[in-house]
Design a protein around this motif. Structure first.
Motif, mmCIF file in Angstrom:
data_model
loop_
_atom_site.group_PDB
_atom_site.id
_atom_site.type_symbol
_atom_site.label_atom_id
_atom_site.label_comp_id
_atom_site.label_asym_id
_atom_site.label_seq_id
_atom_site.Cartn_x
_atom_site.Cartn_y
_atom_site.Cartn_z
ATOM 1 N N GLY A 223 120.790 20.130 90.604
ATOM 2 C CA GLY A 223 120.728 18.813 89.977
ATOM 3 C C GLY A 223 119.325 18.456 89.522
ATOM 4 O O GLY A 223 119.134 17.875 88.445
ATOM 5 N N PHE A 224 118.330 18.809 90.330
ATOM 6 C CA PHE A 224 116.940 18.548 89.952
ATOM 7 C C PHE A 224 116.552 19.368 88.732
ATOM 8 O O PHE A 224 115.901 18.870 87.803
ATOM 9 N N LEU A 225 116.978 20.626 88.707
ATOM 10 C CA LEU A 225 116.682 21.481 87.557
ATOM 11 C C LEU A 225 117.335 20.928 86.289
ATOM 12 O O LEU A 225 116.730 20.953 85.209
ATOM 13 N N LEU A 226 118.559 20.425 86.395
ATOM 14 C CA LEU A 226 119.224 19.812 85.252
ATOM 15 C C LEU A 226 118.447 18.594 84.756
ATOM 16 O O LEU A 226 118.323 18.376 83.540
ATOM 17 N N ALA A 227 117.940 17.781 85.680
ATOM 18 C CA ALA A 227 117.158 16.608 85.291
ATOM 19 C C ALA A 227 115.884 17.021 84.558
ATOM 20 O O ALA A 227 115.484 16.397 83.566
ATOM 21 N N LEU A 228 115.250 18.084 85.033
ATOM 22 C CA LEU A 228 114.064 18.603 84.340
ATOM 23 C C LEU A 228 114.427 19.088 82.940
ATOM 24 O O LEU A 228 113.683 18.857 81.973
ATOM 25 N N ARG A 230 116.789 18.041 81.012
ATOM 26 C CA ARG A 230 117.024 16.907 80.118
ATOM 27 C C ARG A 230 115.707 16.338 79.592
ATOM 28 O O ARG A 230 115.620 15.924 78.433
ATOM 29 N N ILE A 231 114.687 16.331 80.444
ATOM 30 C CA ILE A 231 113.356 15.892 79.995
ATOM 31 C C ILE A 231 112.804 16.874 78.975
ATOM 32 O O ILE A 231 112.290 16.490 77.914
ATOM 33 N N GLN A 232 112.920 18.167 79.268
ATOM 34 C CA GLN A 232 112.410 19.185 78.343
ATOM 35 C C GLN A 232 113.066 19.081 76.970
ATOM 36 O O GLN A 232 112.414 19.285 75.943
ATOM 37 N N ALA A 233 114.353 18.767 76.952
ATOM 38 C CA ALA A 233 115.107 18.740 75.699
ATOM 39 C C ALA A 233 114.658 17.617 74.766
ATOM 40 O O ALA A 233 115.013 17.633 73.579
ATOM 41 N N LEU A 234 113.861 16.696 75.246
ATOM 42 C CA LEU A 234 113.375 15.601 74.405
ATOM 43 C C LEU A 234 112.205 16.014 73.514
ATOM 44 O O LEU A 234 111.803 15.263 72.629
ATOM 45 N N PHE A 235 111.675 17.228 73.736
ATOM 46 C CA PHE A 235 110.476 17.667 73.025
ATOM 47 C C PHE A 235 110.761 18.910 72.182
ATOM 48 O O PHE A 235 111.631 19.714 72.530
ATOM 49 N N PRO A 236 110.035 19.078 71.082
ATOM 50 C CA PRO A 236 110.073 20.360 70.371
ATOM 51 C C PRO A 236 109.649 21.470 71.325
ATOM 52 O O PRO A 236 108.824 21.250 72.221
ATOM 53 N N ILE A 237 110.191 22.648 71.145
ATOM 54 C CA ILE A 237 110.002 23.716 72.120
ATOM 55 C C ILE A 237 108.531 24.078 72.338
ATOM 56 O O ILE A 237 108.134 24.507 73.421
ATOM 57 N N ASP A 238 107.698 23.885 71.316
ATOM 58 C CA ASP A 238 106.279 24.227 71.467
ATOM 59 C C ASP A 238 105.433 23.052 71.951
ATOM 60 O O ASP A 238 104.212 23.156 72.021
ATOM 61 N N GLU A 239 106.079 21.935 72.312
ATOM 62 C CA GLU A 239 105.337 20.764 72.785
ATOM 63 C C GLU A 239 105.837 20.264 74.142
ATOM 64 O O GLU A 239 105.463 19.176 74.583
ATOM 65 N N VAL A 240 106.655 21.058 74.818
ATOM 66 C CA VAL A 240 107.228 20.626 76.099
ATOM 67 C C VAL A 240 106.117 20.526 77.155
ATOM 68 O O VAL A 240 105.397 21.500 77.386
ATOM 69 N N ARG A 243 107.010 23.044 82.504
ATOM 70 C CA ARG A 243 107.470 24.418 82.409
ATOM 71 C C ARG A 243 108.063 24.832 83.752
ATOM 72 O O ARG A 243 107.549 24.465 84.809
ATOM 73 N N THR A 244 109.153 25.602 83.719
ATOM 74 C CA THR A 244 109.815 26.029 84.938
ATOM 75 C C THR A 244 109.798 27.548 85.066
ATOM 76 O O THR A 244 109.745 28.274 84.071
ATOM 77 N N ARG A 260 123.323 35.416 84.188
ATOM 78 C CA ARG A 260 124.612 34.915 83.707
ATOM 79 C C ARG A 260 124.976 33.569 84.341
ATOM 80 O O ARG A 260 125.661 32.755 83.725
ATOM 81 N N THR A 261 124.524 33.329 85.557
ATOM 82 C CA THR A 261 124.771 32.029 86.188
ATOM 83 C C THR A 261 124.041 30.924 85.435
ATOM 84 O O THR A 261 124.621 29.879 85.113
ATOM 85 N N LEU A 262 122.774 31.138 85.134
ATOM 86 C CA LEU A 262 122.006 30.143 84.386
ATOM 87 C C LEU A 262 122.596 29.926 82.999
ATOM 88 O O LEU A 262 122.630 28.794 82.491
ATOM 89 N N ARG A 263 123.087 30.988 82.393
ATOM 90 C CA ARG A 263 123.729 30.872 81.088
ATOM 91 C C ARG A 263 124.998 30.031 81.190
ATOM 92 O O ARG A 263 125.257 29.170 80.340
ATOM 93 N N ALA A 264 125.769 30.243 82.252
ATOM 94 C CA ALA A 264 126.994 29.467 82.457
ATOM 95 C C ALA A 264 126.683 27.991 82.700
ATOM 96 O O ALA A 264 127.463 27.118 82.322
ATOM 97 N N TRP A 265 125.548 27.714 83.336
ATOM 98 C CA TRP A 265 125.131 26.331 83.586
ATOM 99 C C TRP A 265 124.500 25.691 82.350
ATOM 100 O O TRP A 265 124.216 24.495 82.355
ATOM 101 N N ASN A 266 124.237 26.490 81.324
ATOM 102 C CA ASN A 266 123.546 26.015 80.117
ATOM 103 C C ASN A 266 122.153 25.486 80.454
ATOM 104 O O ASN A 266 121.714 24.444 79.964
ATOM 105 N N ILE A 267 121.468 26.203 81.325
ATOM 106 C CA ILE A 267 120.111 25.850 81.741
ATOM 107 C C ILE A 267 119.160 26.954 81.308
ATOM 108 O O ILE A 267 119.416 28.141 81.552
ATOM 109 N N ARG A 268 118.059 26.554 80.680
ATOM 110 C CA ARG A 268 117.034 27.521 80.302
ATOM 111 C C ARG A 268 115.886 27.448 81.305
ATOM 112 O O ARG A 268 115.335 26.385 81.560
ATOM 113 N N ILE A 269 115.559 28.602 81.897
ATOM 114 C CA ILE A 269 114.354 28.727 82.719
ATOM 115 C C ILE A 269 113.288 29.345 81.830
ATOM 116 O O ILE A 269 113.529 30.346 81.156
ATOM 117 N N ASP A 270 112.113 28.747 81.820
ATOM 118 C CA ASP A 270 111.076 29.230 80.907
ATOM 119 C C ASP A 270 110.587 30.633 81.258
ATOM 120 O O ASP A 270 110.373 31.464 80.378
#
Length: 320
Positions: A223-228, A230-240, A243-244, A260-270
């Motif tokens: 849940g914490f990673l998802l919250a992070l 959502r914050i990251q998604a507010l910025f252009p990828i080169d201005e985030v 970083r995780t 594959r788990t992270l892909r299924a969760w639709n979460i990007r780890i940097d």
């Protein structure tokens, strides 16, 4: 910190209304006073001389500003995100303390002195403050008290025990927030770790290869990673501005299930580091993490000399 009364007598202070459904994206982190500031001397008085001596000590030293604690630099970076978020989102840091409001006055004086925008607090006069984690809507709870952390985890909140270490000094101009996580029993459940501990590495590897396309169950920090994210998604990828990193003892071929788990969760780890048992400390230093979360105490001890570390007392590694 303080055990003045056995029954809960909480005093919650906040000068702003609760968030509404239409509010900007929020990230809420709750932190204890001993994680935020160096209260080692005051805590020594409490442990050696008791509540009354502690109370007298804190009141007598109200004007003495507390030095930064282990999580101070992390807190400052979290709050600095608000300058970049503007109206799109908001990061809030909440103080949860076993102090009373009377003995906690020194803490708020220090918060004001250091210019930290912390406005909400719960002072519980010795009782565990973990029950206010969900009331404040916190995504993460950081504390120096292991029992409080365990109770917060049991209540479904990401939580970690901040391990004692010298406070890190912020590097001028370094504003990017960097958070690093272990995988099993932190981001993911400990289901695979249980197999490893019960049957050994060979059985663990065979299970992970056979289950590569079956996502791992949620761990306490999902849940914490998802919250992070959502914050990251507010910025252009080169201005985030944050970083995780996933830093795990897994190696090939057991890495595939994690990916594959992270892909299924639709979460990007940097950044993802699969170390196949190598020590994590040097890699955390290279990533320059502001904090690292791991469920295994021996890993935490190894990383303390490199970065601030939060022990997550969850899963089979912490049973008993």
């Amino acid at each position: 910190m303080e055990g003045e009364v056995a029954a809960l007598q909480a005093e919650a202070e906040c000068d702003e209304p609760a968030a509404t459904p239409s509010a900007p994206i929020r990230l809420v982190v709750a932190i204890s006073s001993r994680a935020l500031f160096d209260l080692s001397e005051a805590h020594r008085v409490f442990e050696e001389q008791g509540v009354e001596a502690y109370h007298a000590y804190q009141v007598a030293n109200e004007g003495e500003i507390l030095a930064p604690g282990v999580a101070f630099a992390l807190t400052r970076k979290l709050l600095a995100l608000n300058d970049k978020l503007g109206e799109r989102g908001r990061v809030e840091v909440i103080l949860l303390s076993r102090n009373s409001s009377d003995t906690g006055l020194r803490v708020f004086n220090s918060i004001r002195h250091h210019g930290l925008a912390i406005r909400c607090a719960a002072f519980t006069s010795g009782a565990s403050p973990y029950r206010y984690v969900s009331a404040f809507g916190a995504h993460l709870f950081l504390s120096a008290d292991r029992d409080d952390v365990r109770q917060a985890l049991a209540a479904g909140c990401a939580a970690a025990t901040i391990l004692p270490a010298p406070a890190r000094e912020s590097v001028a101009g370094d504003e990017q927030l960097r958070l690093a996580f272990d995988g099993d029993a932190v981001l993911f459940s400990d289901e695979s770790e249980q197999i490893f501990r019960a049957e050994g590495l060979e059985a663990f590897t065979a299970n992970e290869v056979a289950s590569a396309r079956q996502p791992l169950s949620d761990g306490p920090f999902k849940g914490f990673l998802l919250a992070l994210r959502r914050i990251q998604a507010l910025f252009p990828i080169d201005e985030v501005p944050l970083r995780t990193a996933l830093i795990t003892a897994r190696g090939a071929p057991t890495h595939e299930r994690v990916v594959r788990t992270l892909r299924a969760w639709n979460i990007r780890i940097d950044e993802s580091l699969f170390l196949d048992g190598l020590g994590k400390g040097p890699f955390l230093a290279a990533f320059d993490a502001d904090i690292f979360f791991d469920d295994q105490e021996h890993h935490c001890r190894d990383t303390l000399g490199h970065v601030a570390t939060g022990h997550v007392p969850h899963g089979v590694a912490n049973a008993g």
